[in-house]
Design a protein around this motif. Structure first.
Motif, mmCIF file in Angstrom:
data_model
loop_
_atom_site.group_PDB
_atom_site.id
_atom_site.type_symbol
_atom_site.label_atom_id
_atom_site.label_comp_id
_atom_site.label_asym_id
_atom_site.label_seq_id
_atom_site.Cartn_x
_atom_site.Cartn_y
_atom_site.Cartn_z
ATOM 1 N N GLU A 30 -70.244 36.052 13.623
ATOM 2 C CA GLU A 30 -68.657 35.971 13.984
ATOM 3 C C GLU A 30 -68.676 36.951 14.969
ATOM 4 O OE1 GLU A 30 -66.643 33.663 12.915
ATOM 5 O OE2 GLU A 30 -68.461 32.735 12.168
ATOM 6 N N PHE A 31 -69.209 38.100 14.841
ATOM 7 C CA PHE A 31 -69.175 38.995 15.917
ATOM 8 C C PHE A 31 -69.663 38.589 17.333
ATOM 9 C CE2 PHE A 31 -71.180 42.492 18.561
ATOM 10 C CZ PHE A 31 -69.957 43.024 18.814
ATOM 11 N N TYR A 32 -70.689 38.055 17.295
ATOM 12 C CA TYR A 32 -71.197 37.428 18.558
ATOM 13 C C TYR A 32 -70.180 36.357 19.340
ATOM 14 C CZ TYR A 32 -75.331 40.031 17.169
ATOM 15 O OH TYR A 32 -76.212 40.814 16.980
ATOM 16 N N LYS A 33 -69.520 35.691 18.470
ATOM 17 C CA LYS A 33 -68.588 34.659 18.887
ATOM 18 C C LYS A 33 -67.284 35.662 19.561
ATOM 19 C CE LYS A 33 -69.221 30.973 15.441
ATOM 20 N NZ LYS A 33 -68.618 30.396 14.116
ATOM 21 N N LYS A 34 -66.861 36.476 18.800
ATOM 22 C CA LYS A 34 -65.660 37.250 19.535
ATOM 23 C C LYS A 34 -66.120 38.105 20.489
ATOM 24 C CE LYS A 34 -63.595 37.933 15.018
ATOM 25 N NZ LYS A 34 -63.638 38.889 13.693
ATOM 26 N N ASN A 93 -68.109 38.113 34.790
ATOM 27 C CA ASN A 93 -67.243 39.343 34.878
ATOM 28 C C ASN A 93 -67.476 40.270 33.826
ATOM 29 O OD1 ASN A 93 -65.202 41.385 34.439
ATOM 30 N ND2 ASN A 93 -63.683 39.475 35.114
ATOM 31 N N ALA A 94 -68.911 41.351 34.212
ATOM 32 C CA ALA A 94 -69.290 42.336 33.307
ATOM 33 C C ALA A 94 -68.066 43.216 32.711
ATOM 34 C CB ALA A 94 -70.264 42.951 34.192
ATOM 35 N N ASP A 95 -66.985 43.421 33.492
ATOM 36 C CA ASP A 95 -66.150 44.490 32.852
ATOM 37 C C ASP A 95 -65.408 43.922 31.690
ATOM 38 O OD1 ASP A 95 -66.045 47.137 34.790
ATOM 39 O OD2 ASP A 95 -66.543 45.280 35.891
ATOM 40 N N ALA A 96 -64.884 42.647 31.912
ATOM 41 C CA ALA A 96 -64.319 42.081 31.103
ATOM 42 C C ALA A 96 -65.168 41.647 29.590
ATOM 43 C CB ALA A 96 -63.634 40.437 31.553
ATOM 44 N N LEU A 97 -66.367 41.151 29.918
ATOM 45 C CA LEU A 97 -67.083 40.862 28.751
ATOM 46 C C LEU A 97 -67.271 42.184 28.137
ATOM 47 C CD1 LEU A 97 -68.413 38.388 26.971
ATOM 48 C CD2 LEU A 97 -70.684 39.442 28.203
ATOM 49 N N PHE A 98 -67.715 43.327 28.692
ATOM 50 C CA PHE A 98 -68.032 44.513 28.036
ATOM 51 C C PHE A 98 -66.723 45.064 27.252
ATOM 52 C CE2 PHE A 98 -68.802 49.380 28.261
ATOM 53 C CZ PHE A 98 -69.977 49.249 28.110
ATOM 54 N N GLN A 99 -65.449 44.841 27.820
ATOM 55 C CA GLN A 99 -64.463 45.192 27.152
ATOM 56 C C GLN A 99 -64.099 44.382 25.819
ATOM 57 O OE1 GLN A 99 -62.661 48.345 27.715
ATOM 58 N NE2 GLN A 99 -61.802 47.664 25.710
ATOM 59 N N ARG A 100 -64.475 43.037 26.115
ATOM 60 C CA ARG A 100 -64.138 42.340 24.801
ATOM 61 C C ARG A 100 -65.225 42.849 23.754
ATOM 62 N NH1 ARG A 100 -65.333 35.713 25.303
ATOM 63 N NH2 ARG A 100 -65.174 35.376 22.990
ATOM 64 N N SER A 133 -77.292 44.774 27.005
ATOM 65 C CA SER A 133 -76.859 45.571 28.235
ATOM 66 C C SER A 133 -76.173 44.295 28.907
ATOM 67 C CB SER A 133 -77.952 45.817 29.155
ATOM 68 O OG SER A 133 -78.844 44.813 29.291
ATOM 69 N N VAL A 134 -74.924 44.628 29.633
ATOM 70 C CA VAL A 134 -74.163 43.512 30.252
ATOM 71 C C VAL A 134 -74.011 43.860 31.731
ATOM 72 C CG1 VAL A 134 -71.824 42.800 30.308
ATOM 73 C CG2 VAL A 134 -72.637 43.463 28.265
ATOM 74 N N ALA A 135 -74.322 42.798 32.601
ATOM 75 C CA ALA A 135 -74.244 43.246 33.914
ATOM 76 C C ALA A 135 -73.930 42.086 34.964
ATOM 77 C CB ALA A 135 -75.649 43.450 34.484
ATOM 78 N N LYS A 136 -73.548 42.173 36.105
ATOM 79 C CA LYS A 136 -73.161 41.319 36.922
ATOM 80 C C LYS A 136 -73.780 41.757 38.080
ATOM 81 C CE LYS A 136 -69.790 39.151 39.962
ATOM 82 N NZ LYS A 136 -68.349 38.896 40.262
ATOM 83 N N HIS A 137 -74.797 41.008 38.921
ATOM 84 C CA HIS A 137 -75.226 41.382 40.056
ATOM 85 C C HIS A 137 -74.206 41.336 41.430
ATOM 86 C CE1 HIS A 137 -78.660 42.155 42.624
ATOM 87 N NE2 HIS A 137 -78.296 41.186 43.501
#
Length: 163
Positions: A30-34, A93-100, A133-137
């Motif tokens: 459930e966490f990974y879905k959110k 979008n690394a910033d958006a996913l990171f914040q999510r 880790s979350v990244a966008k090249h």
């Protein structure tokens, strides 16, 4: 289907796929879905409500999960007091996913920023102890440029460690 027709790597799988052990695998799904927009593929409940197998997909990558089963030597990061493994996500979008992920309950390990190797990059720890880790090249960098750019952070880190 004959044995010759069976694919050695099943459809939808990759040669390497993470298999996470979680204290609370159903809650982790459930966490990974959110947090990461995971899609649940399947789950196999076992005794006492524990999951003996589950699979999610994040982007095009399958991730298998299982609950802790200490009697089988299967422990998650919380029981082991951490994990040496980081699961890396490349996203649009690394910033958006990171914040999510933070909004869903992940702890920031390294704030997202421009990294010297050409990625917008940050690190998180999920509520189950796994590191992500979350990244966008964002730019292509030569090996020589990376080696040069790495000198200052490595020198600073080594100086701080010996101080």
């Amino acid at each position: 289907m004959t044995q010759a027709q069976v694919k050695p790597v099943p459809e939808g799988m990759h040669t390497v796929a993470p298999h996470l052990v979680c204290d609370g695998a159903a809650d982790a799904i459930e966490f990974y879905k959110k947090a990461f927009g995971a899609v649940e593929i399947d789950r196999l409940p076992g005794p006492h409500g524990k999951l003996v197998h589950a699979m999610i997909r994040i982007g095009d990558s399958p991730i298998m999960l299982v609950d802790e089963f200490p009697e089988w030597g299967s422990f998650g990061p919380r029981s082991l007091k951490g994990s040496p493994v980081t699961i890396h996500l490349y996203v649009e979008n690394a910033d958006a996913l990171f914040q999510r992920a933070v909004d869903a309950g992940a702890k920031v390990v390294m704030p997202i920023n421009e990294a010297f190797w050409g990625d917008r990059y940050g690190k998180l720890e999920d509520p189950f102890g796994h590191q992500w880790s979350v990244a966008k090249h964002v730019r292509d960098v030569t090996p020589e440029e990376i080696a040069q750019a790495m000198q200052q952070p490595m020198t600073q880190m080594c100086t701080e460690a010996t101080a």
